[in-house]
Design a protein around this motif. Structure first.
Motif, PDB file in Angstrom:
ATOM      1  N   LEU A  13     -51.157 -31.421-121.023  1.00 12.33           N
ATOM      2  CA  LEU A  13     -50.021 -32.335-121.117  1.00 12.33           C
ATOM      3  C   LEU A  13     -48.704 -31.574-120.999  1.00 12.33           C
ATOM      4  N   ALA A  14     -48.611 -30.418-121.648  1.00  9.05           N
ATOM      5  CA  ALA A  14     -47.386 -29.613-121.572  1.00  9.05           C
ATOM      6  C   ALA A  14     -47.157 -29.097-120.155  1.00  9.05           C
ATOM      7  N   VAL A  15     -48.211 -28.639-119.499  1.00 10.58           N
ATOM      8  CA  VAL A  15     -48.074 -28.150-118.120  1.00 10.58           C
ATOM      9  C   VAL A  15     -47.720 -29.311-117.189  1.00 10.58           C
ATOM     10  N   CYS A  16     -48.304 -30.474-117.428  1.00  9.88           N
ATOM     11  CA  CYS A  16     -48.000 -31.649-116.608  1.00  9.88           C
ATOM     12  C   CYS A  16     -46.528 -32.049-116.755  1.00  9.88           C
ATOM     13  N   LEU A  17     -46.036 -32.057-117.983  1.00 10.78           N
ATOM     14  CA  LEU A  17     -44.622 -32.374-118.194  1.00 10.78           C
ATOM     15  C   LEU A  17     -43.719 -31.323-117.564  1.00 10.78           C
ATOM     16  N   LEU A  18     -44.119 -30.068-117.652  1.00  7.75           N
ATOM     17  CA  LEU A  18     -43.333 -29.003-117.041  1.00  7.75           C
ATOM     18  C   LEU A  18     -43.291 -29.144-115.525  1.00  7.75           C
ATOM     19  N   THR A  19     -44.401 -29.495-114.905  1.00  5.58           N
ATOM     20  CA  THR A  19     -44.396 -29.662-113.450  1.00  5.58           C
ATOM     21  C   THR A  19     -43.594 -30.891-113.032  1.00  5.58           C
ATOM     22  N   MET A  20     -43.646 -31.939-113.833  1.00  2.00           N
ATOM     23  CA  MET A  20     -42.867 -33.136-113.492  1.00  2.00           C
ATOM     24  C   MET A  20     -41.369 -32.892-113.661  1.00  2.00           C
ATOM     25  N   LEU A  21     -40.995 -32.187-114.720  1.00  2.00           N
ATOM     26  CA  LEU A  21     -39.577 -31.902-114.944  1.00  2.00           C
ATOM     27  C   LEU A  21     -39.048 -30.861-113.963  1.00  2.00           C
ATOM     28  N   GLY A  22     -39.904 -29.950-113.528  1.00  2.00           N
ATOM     29  CA  GLY A  22     -39.476 -28.912-112.609  1.00  2.00           C
ATOM     30  C   GLY A  22     -39.554 -29.298-111.152  1.00  2.00           C
ATOM     31  N   LYS A  23     -39.934 -30.546-110.872  1.00  7.03           N
ATOM     32  CA  LYS A  23     -40.087 -30.973-109.482  1.00  7.03           C
ATOM     33  C   LYS A  23     -38.774 -30.894-108.714  1.00  7.03           C
ATOM     34  N   GLU A  24     -37.692 -31.306-109.318  1.00  4.11           N
ATOM     35  CA  GLU A  24     -36.397 -31.275-108.633  1.00  4.11           C
ATOM     36  C   GLU A  24     -35.935 -29.839-108.398  1.00  4.11           C
ATOM     37  N   PHE A  25     -36.208 -28.959-109.345  1.00  7.15           N
ATOM     38  CA  PHE A  25     -35.850 -27.553-109.163  1.00  7.15           C
ATOM     39  C   PHE A  25     -36.648 -26.955-108.011  1.00  7.15           C
ATOM     40  N   ARG A  26     -37.919 -27.283-107.939  1.00 10.02           N
ATOM     41  CA  ARG A  26     -38.759 -26.792-106.847  1.00 10.02           C
ATOM     42  C   ARG A  26     -38.307 -27.366-105.514  1.00 10.02           C
ATOM     43  N   ARG A  27     -37.901 -28.617-105.522  1.00  9.63           N
ATOM     44  CA  ARG A  27     -37.465 -29.274-104.293  1.00  9.63           C
ATOM     45  C   ARG A  27     -36.165 -28.678-103.765  1.00  9.63           C
ATOM     46  N   SER A  28     -35.382 -28.024-104.624  1.00  7.90           N
ATOM     47  CA  SER A  28     -34.142 -27.406-104.160  1.00  7.90           C
ATOM     48  C   SER A  28     -34.425 -26.186-103.280  1.00  7.90           C
ATOM     49  N   PHE A  29     -35.612 -25.607-103.384  1.00  7.58           N
ATOM     50  CA  PHE A  29     -35.978 -24.468-102.546  1.00  7.58           C
ATOM     51  C   PHE A  29     -36.637 -24.895-101.245  1.00  7.58           C
ATOM     52  N   THR A  30     -37.495 -25.893-101.301  1.00  6.65           N
ATOM     53  CA  THR A  30     -38.215 -26.363-100.112  1.00  6.65           C
ATOM     54  C   THR A  30     -38.138 -27.871-100.040  1.00  6.65           C
ATOM     55  N   ALA A  31     -38.349 -28.392 -98.855  1.00  3.21           N
ATOM     56  CA  ALA A  31     -38.295 -29.848 -98.687  1.00  3.21           C
ATOM     57  C   ALA A  31     -39.564 -30.524 -99.193  1.00  3.21           C
ATOM     58  N   THR A  32     -40.662 -29.793 -99.233  1.00  5.06           N
ATOM     59  CA  THR A  32     -41.917 -30.378 -99.684  1.00  5.06           C
ATOM     60  C   THR A  32     -42.341 -29.751-101.006  1.00  5.06           C
TER      61      THR A  32
END
Length: 87
Positions: A13-32
């Motif tokens: 659950l913690a890793v899932c929340l971290l990946t969901m919250l970090g999605k926008e940060f990851r998207r700032s590096f790549t389009a996908t």
């Protein structure tokens, strides 16, 4: 076995929340999103393990399902370490 299940479930659950919250940060590096498959795996394992444990009363199978994302992360780390040292 119940304690291990709930500890792994909370970890997932913690890793899932971290990946969901970090999605926008990851998207700032790549389009996908290169790790979209892992987010889907986390959500499926969270829901599937609860369903197996609470509805179908299969604690051994639910423990295997909830441990799957941790095993994938460990294998992913090992694969990355092996390919980084060879390249």
């Amino acid at each position: 076995m119940g304690f291990l299940f709930w500890m792994l479930w909370i970890f997932n659950l913690a890793v899932c929340l971290l990946t969901m919250l970090g999605k926008e940060f990851r998207r700032s590096f790549t389009a996908t999103d290169p790790t979209l498959w892992f987010s889907i795996l986390l959500i499926a394992c969270l829901l599937g393990s609860l369903l197996l444990r609470l509805a179908f009363k299969r604690p051994s199978l639910s423990l295997a399902v909830v441990a799957l994302p941790a095993a994938v992360l460990l294998l992913w780390y090992l694969f990355d370490k092996i390919t980084a040292s060879n390249g």
